[in-house]
Design a protein around this motif. Sequence first.
Motif, PDB file in Angstrom:
ATOM      1  N   SER A  19      52.267  65.739  10.484  1.00 16.86           N
ATOM      2  CA  SER A  19      52.063  65.760  11.926  1.00 16.86           C
ATOM      3  C   SER A  19      53.320  66.207  12.659  1.00 16.86           C
ATOM      4  O   SER A  19      54.427  65.983  12.209  1.00 16.86           O
ATOM      5  CB  SER A  19      51.690  64.356  12.406  1.00 16.86           C
ATOM      6  N   ASP A  20      53.127  66.841  13.808  1.00 17.73           N
ATOM      7  CA  ASP A  20      54.281  67.187  14.637  1.00 17.73           C
ATOM      8  C   ASP A  20      54.485  66.149  15.740  1.00 17.73           C
ATOM      9  O   ASP A  20      55.259  66.352  16.649  1.00 17.73           O
ATOM     10  CB  ASP A  20      54.139  68.585  15.225  1.00 17.73           C
ATOM     11  N   ARG A  21      53.803  65.014  15.628  1.00 20.30           N
ATOM     12  CA  ARG A  21      54.003  63.897  16.551  1.00 20.30           C
ATOM     13  C   ARG A  21      53.962  62.589  15.773  1.00 20.30           C
ATOM     14  O   ARG A  21      53.485  62.541  14.645  1.00 20.30           O
ATOM     15  CB  ARG A  21      52.961  63.906  17.656  1.00 20.30           C
ATOM     16  N   ALA A  22      54.484  61.552  16.370  1.00 19.22           N
ATOM     17  CA  ALA A  22      54.524  60.249  15.708  1.00 19.22           C
ATOM     18  C   ALA A  22      53.167  59.565  15.815  1.00 19.22           C
ATOM     19  O   ALA A  22      52.503  59.650  16.843  1.00 19.22           O
ATOM     20  CB  ALA A  22      55.609  59.378  16.331  1.00 19.22           C
ATOM     21  N   VAL A  23      52.766  58.900  14.739  1.00 15.40           N
ATOM     22  CA  VAL A  23      51.510  58.166  14.723  1.00 15.40           C
ATOM     23  C   VAL A  23      51.793  56.718  14.304  1.00 15.40           C
ATOM     24  O   VAL A  23      52.685  56.466  13.498  1.00 15.40           O
ATOM     25  CB  VAL A  23      50.479  58.810  13.769  1.00 15.40           C
ATOM     26  N   PRO A  24      51.054  55.761  14.849  1.00 14.35           N
ATOM     27  CA  PRO A  24      51.266  54.357  14.460  1.00 14.35           C
ATOM     28  C   PRO A  24      50.675  54.081  13.085  1.00 14.35           C
ATOM     29  O   PRO A  24      49.633  54.630  12.723  1.00 14.35           O
ATOM     30  CB  PRO A  24      50.529  53.578  15.547  1.00 14.35           C
ATOM     31  N   ALA A  25      51.351  53.235  12.326  1.00 13.62           N
ATOM     32  CA  ALA A  25      50.863  52.818  11.014  1.00 13.62           C
ATOM     33  C   ALA A  25      51.372  51.404  10.738  1.00 13.62           C
ATOM     34  O   ALA A  25      52.498  51.061  11.091  1.00 13.62           O
ATOM     35  CB  ALA A  25      51.344  53.764   9.933  1.00 13.62           C
ATOM     36  N   ARG A  26      50.528  50.582  10.109  1.00 11.22           N
ATOM     37  CA  ARG A  26      50.910  49.201   9.788  1.00 11.22           C
ATOM     38  C   ARG A  26      51.504  49.158   8.381  1.00 11.22           C
ATOM     39  O   ARG A  26      50.926  49.691   7.438  1.00 11.22           O
ATOM     40  CB  ARG A  26      49.709  48.267   9.870  1.00 11.22           C
ATOM     41  N   HIS A  63      56.926  59.625  11.950  1.00 18.69           N
ATOM     42  CA  HIS A  63      56.995  61.074  12.147  1.00 18.69           C
ATOM     43  C   HIS A  63      57.604  61.681  10.899  1.00 18.69           C
ATOM     44  O   HIS A  63      58.693  61.274  10.477  1.00 18.69           O
ATOM     45  CB  HIS A  63      57.847  61.423  13.370  1.00 18.69           C
ATOM     46  N   ALA A  64      56.908  62.614  10.283  1.00 21.12           N
ATOM     47  CA  ALA A  64      57.386  63.306   9.082  1.00 21.12           C
ATOM     48  C   ALA A  64      57.795  62.312   7.993  1.00 21.12           C
ATOM     49  O   ALA A  64      58.857  62.425   7.396  1.00 21.12           O
ATOM     50  CB  ALA A  64      58.521  64.244   9.431  1.00 21.12           C
ATOM     51  N   LYS A  65      56.949  61.308   7.758  1.00 20.30           N
ATOM     52  CA  LYS A  65      57.147  60.275   6.734  1.00 20.30           C
ATOM     53  C   LYS A  65      58.345  59.373   6.990  1.00 20.30           C
ATOM     54  O   LYS A  65      58.840  58.705   6.102  1.00 20.30           O
ATOM     55  CB  LYS A  65      57.235  60.899   5.343  1.00 20.30           C
ATOM     56  N   GLU A  66      58.816  59.321   8.238  1.00 21.04           N
ATOM     57  CA  GLU A  66      59.955  58.476   8.622  1.00 21.04           C
ATOM     58  C   GLU A  66      59.528  57.555   9.754  1.00 21.04           C
ATOM     59  O   GLU A  66      59.064  58.028  10.792  1.00 21.04           O
ATOM     60  CB  GLU A  66      61.115  59.344   9.090  1.00 21.04           C
ATOM     61  N   ALA A  67      59.653  56.232   9.565  1.00 22.50           N
ATOM     62  CA  ALA A  67      59.403  55.290  10.659  1.00 22.50           C
ATOM     63  C   ALA A  67      60.542  55.439  11.658  1.00 22.50           C
ATOM     64  O   ALA A  67      61.714  55.349  11.289  1.00 22.50           O
ATOM     65  CB  ALA A  67      59.333  53.870  10.130  1.00 22.50           C
ATOM     66  N   ILE A  68      60.191  55.689  12.915  1.00 16.85           N
ATOM     67  CA  ILE A  68      61.219  55.932  13.927  1.00 16.85           C
ATOM     68  C   ILE A  68      61.295  54.826  14.970  1.00 16.85           C
ATOM     69  O   ILE A  68      62.241  54.793  15.745  1.00 16.85           O
ATOM     70  CB  ILE A  68      61.037  57.307  14.611  1.00 16.85           C
TER      71      ILE A  68
END
Length: 75
Positions: A19-26, A63-68
């Motif tokens: 993704s080119d944007r951040a997505v929420p994940a638990r 974002h890009a497999k990195e929790a930000i």
Amino acid sequence: MGTDAGGPRCHDEVCVTCSDRAVPARIRELLGDGLAVVDTDAGPEEISVALVDAGPGDVVLVHAKEAIAVVEDAP
């Protein structure tokens, strides 16, 4: 969406990997070495949590497999 052969495949409009944007994940579990497994709509994904102070149950922006960022702490 997707990547070269053998790499992650994206089936939705937005995914944790490409993704080119951040997505929420638990966060499901911490793996050590700054890595974690998160639950996504497409199933579990391994991400880096090296930039955040988060643990199982927390919701992070990825974002890009990195929790930000942590957006919801586990109770």
